[in-house]
Design a protein around this motif. Structure first.
Motif, PDB file in Angstrom:
ATOM      1  N   GLN A  74       0.937  -1.239  -0.205  1.00  0.00           N
ATOM      2  CA  GLN A  74      -0.025   0.084  -0.038  1.00  0.00           C
ATOM      3  C   GLN A  74       0.962   1.305   0.121  1.00  0.00           C
ATOM      4  O   GLN A  74       1.742   1.554   0.653  1.00  0.00           O
ATOM      5  N   MET A  75       0.605   1.985  -1.016  1.00  0.00           N
ATOM      6  CA  MET A  75       1.525   3.307  -1.239  1.00  0.00           C
ATOM      7  C   MET A  75       0.720   4.625  -0.888  1.00  0.00           C
ATOM      8  O   MET A  75      -0.274   4.723  -1.874  1.00  0.00           O
ATOM      9  N   ASN A  76       0.938   5.189  -0.043  1.00  0.00           N
ATOM     10  CA  ASN A  76       0.381   6.420   0.169  1.00  0.00           C
ATOM     11  C   ASN A  76       1.150   7.845  -0.049  1.00  0.00           C
ATOM     12  O   ASN A  76       2.245   7.576   0.014  1.00  0.00           O
ATOM     13  N   ASN A  77       0.479   8.805  -0.328  1.00  0.00           N
ATOM     14  CA  ASN A  77       1.293  10.127  -0.413  1.00  0.00           C
ATOM     15  C   ASN A  77       2.350  10.008  -1.505  1.00  0.00           C
ATOM     16  O   ASN A  77       3.354  10.315  -1.245  1.00  0.00           O
ATOM     17  N   LEU A  78       1.917   9.491  -2.646  1.00  0.00           N
ATOM     18  CA  LEU A  78       2.819   9.188  -3.749  1.00  0.00           C
ATOM     19  C   LEU A  78       3.479  10.312  -4.078  1.00  0.00           C
ATOM     20  O   LEU A  78       2.706  11.640  -4.186  1.00  0.00           O
ATOM     21  N   GLN A  79       4.680  10.541  -4.599  1.00  0.00           N
ATOM     22  CA  GLN A  79       5.547  11.614  -5.021  1.00  0.00           C
ATOM     23  C   GLN A  79       6.014  11.227  -6.403  1.00  0.00           C
ATOM     24  O   GLN A  79       6.382  10.201  -6.793  1.00  0.00           O
ATOM     25  N   PRO A  80       6.167  12.419  -7.160  1.00  0.00           N
ATOM     26  CA  PRO A  80       6.951  12.005  -8.424  1.00  0.00           C
ATOM     27  C   PRO A  80       8.308  11.185  -8.442  1.00  0.00           C
ATOM     28  O   PRO A  80       8.550  10.439  -9.245  1.00  0.00           O
ATOM     29  N   GLU A  81       8.875  11.407  -7.417  1.00  0.00           N
ATOM     30  CA  GLU A  81      10.168  10.596  -7.206  1.00  0.00           C
ATOM     31  C   GLU A  81       9.808   9.145  -7.065  1.00  0.00           C
ATOM     32  O   GLU A  81      10.763   8.234  -6.954  1.00  0.00           O
ATOM     33  N   ASP A  82       8.418   8.760  -6.682  1.00  0.00           N
ATOM     34  CA  ASP A  82       8.179   7.350  -6.670  1.00  0.00           C
ATOM     35  C   ASP A  82       7.963   6.792  -7.858  1.00  0.00           C
ATOM     36  O   ASP A  82       7.751   5.468  -7.843  1.00  0.00           O
ATOM     37  N   THR A  83       7.872   7.361  -8.806  1.00  0.00           N
ATOM     38  CA  THR A  83       7.902   6.979 -10.232  1.00  0.00           C
ATOM     39  C   THR A  83       8.789   5.677 -10.600  1.00  0.00           C
ATOM     40  O   THR A  83      10.122   6.177 -10.779  1.00  0.00           O
ATOM     41  N   ALA A  84       8.382   4.513 -10.902  1.00  0.00           N
ATOM     42  CA  ALA A  84       9.207   3.556 -11.358  1.00  0.00           C
ATOM     43  C   ALA A  84       8.448   2.371 -11.639  1.00  0.00           C
ATOM     44  O   ALA A  84       7.359   2.338 -11.565  1.00  0.00           O
ATOM     45  N   VAL A  85       9.252   1.449 -12.105  1.00  0.00           N
ATOM     46  CA  VAL A  85       8.679   0.095 -12.422  1.00  0.00           C
ATOM     47  C   VAL A  85       9.061  -0.622 -11.178  1.00  0.00           C
ATOM     48  O   VAL A  85      10.190  -0.734 -10.554  1.00  0.00           O
ATOM     49  N   TYR A  86       7.928  -1.331 -10.584  1.00  0.00           N
ATOM     50  CA  TYR A  86       7.860  -1.960  -9.118  1.00  0.00           C
ATOM     51  C   TYR A  86       8.030  -3.461  -9.491  1.00  0.00           C
ATOM     52  O   TYR A  86       7.210  -3.936 -10.367  1.00  0.00           O
ATOM     53  N   TYR A  87       9.023  -4.310  -8.543  1.00  0.00           N
ATOM     54  CA  TYR A  87       8.994  -5.352  -9.045  1.00  0.00           C
ATOM     55  C   TYR A  87       8.852  -6.032  -7.429  1.00  0.00           C
ATOM     56  O   TYR A  87       9.064  -5.794  -6.614  1.00  0.00           O
ATOM     57  N   CYS A  88       8.373  -7.362  -7.436  1.00  0.00           N
ATOM     58  CA  CYS A  88       8.119  -8.275  -6.275  1.00  0.00           C
ATOM     59  C   CYS A  88       9.194  -9.512  -6.538  1.00  0.00           C
ATOM     60  O   CYS A  88       9.393  -9.741  -7.754  1.00  0.00           O
ATOM     61  N   ALA A  89       9.661  -9.752  -5.138  1.00  0.00           N
ATOM     62  CA  ALA A  89      10.678 -10.919  -5.598  1.00  0.00           C
ATOM     63  C   ALA A  89      10.769 -11.797  -4.406  1.00  0.00           C
ATOM     64  O   ALA A  89      10.099 -11.247  -3.325  1.00  0.00           O
ATOM     65  N   ALA A  90      10.941 -13.001  -4.336  1.00  0.00           N
ATOM     66  CA  ALA A  90      10.980 -14.046  -3.294  1.00  0.00           C
ATOM     67  C   ALA A  90      12.294 -14.665  -3.146  1.00  0.00           C
ATOM     68  O   ALA A  90      12.920 -14.936  -3.714  1.00  0.00           O
TER      69      ALA A  90
END
Length: 126
Positions: A81-97
């Motif tokens: 859960q990502m709140n108060n997102l800012q332009p610097e949060d722009t990215a490709v997000y990956y999950c990993a195990a």
């Protein structure tokens, strides 16, 4: 083993998104799950992680107090859960195990993770 990350999209600054990571072939309950992101022109970095056994949670400095990682065992899924997102949060997000019980000093190391999802793009822009 397959991990799938989804839930990205375009959001305005100050907005929220919830990313999901689902798994097939493994039970997330026995793994450390990490969320990473890679912004354009930058190296991939750890954002948050959760060690399922004791549900120890880890956050990067930029994610702390804004992002929350959680697990739904019934769905074999991990959420960010990502709140108060800012332009610097722009990215490709990956999950990993990772099969290892990672700790504070190791959860953000990419080399510790065996399985990766394909990534989901988060764009924060007005």
């Amino acid at each position: 083993v397959q991990l799938q990350a989804y839930g990205g999209g375009l959001v305005q600054p100050g907005g929220s998104l919830r990313l999901s990571c689902t798994a097939s072939g493994i039970s997330l309950g026995y793994y450390t799950i990490g969320w990473f992101r890679q912004a354009p022109g930058k190296e991939r970095e750890g954002v948050s992680g959760i060690r399922r056994i004791n549900e120890q949670r880890y956050y990067s400095r930029s994610a702390k107090d804004r992002f929350t990682i959680s697990v739904d065992s019934a769905k074999n899924a991990v959420f960010l859960q990502m709140n108060n997102l800012q332009p610097e949060d722009t990215a490709v997000y990956y999950c990993a195990a990772s099969p290892s019980g990672l700790i504070a000093s190791t959860w953000s190391r990419e080399s510790q993770y065996d399985y990766w999802g394909q990534g989901t793009l988060v764009t924060v822009s007005s």
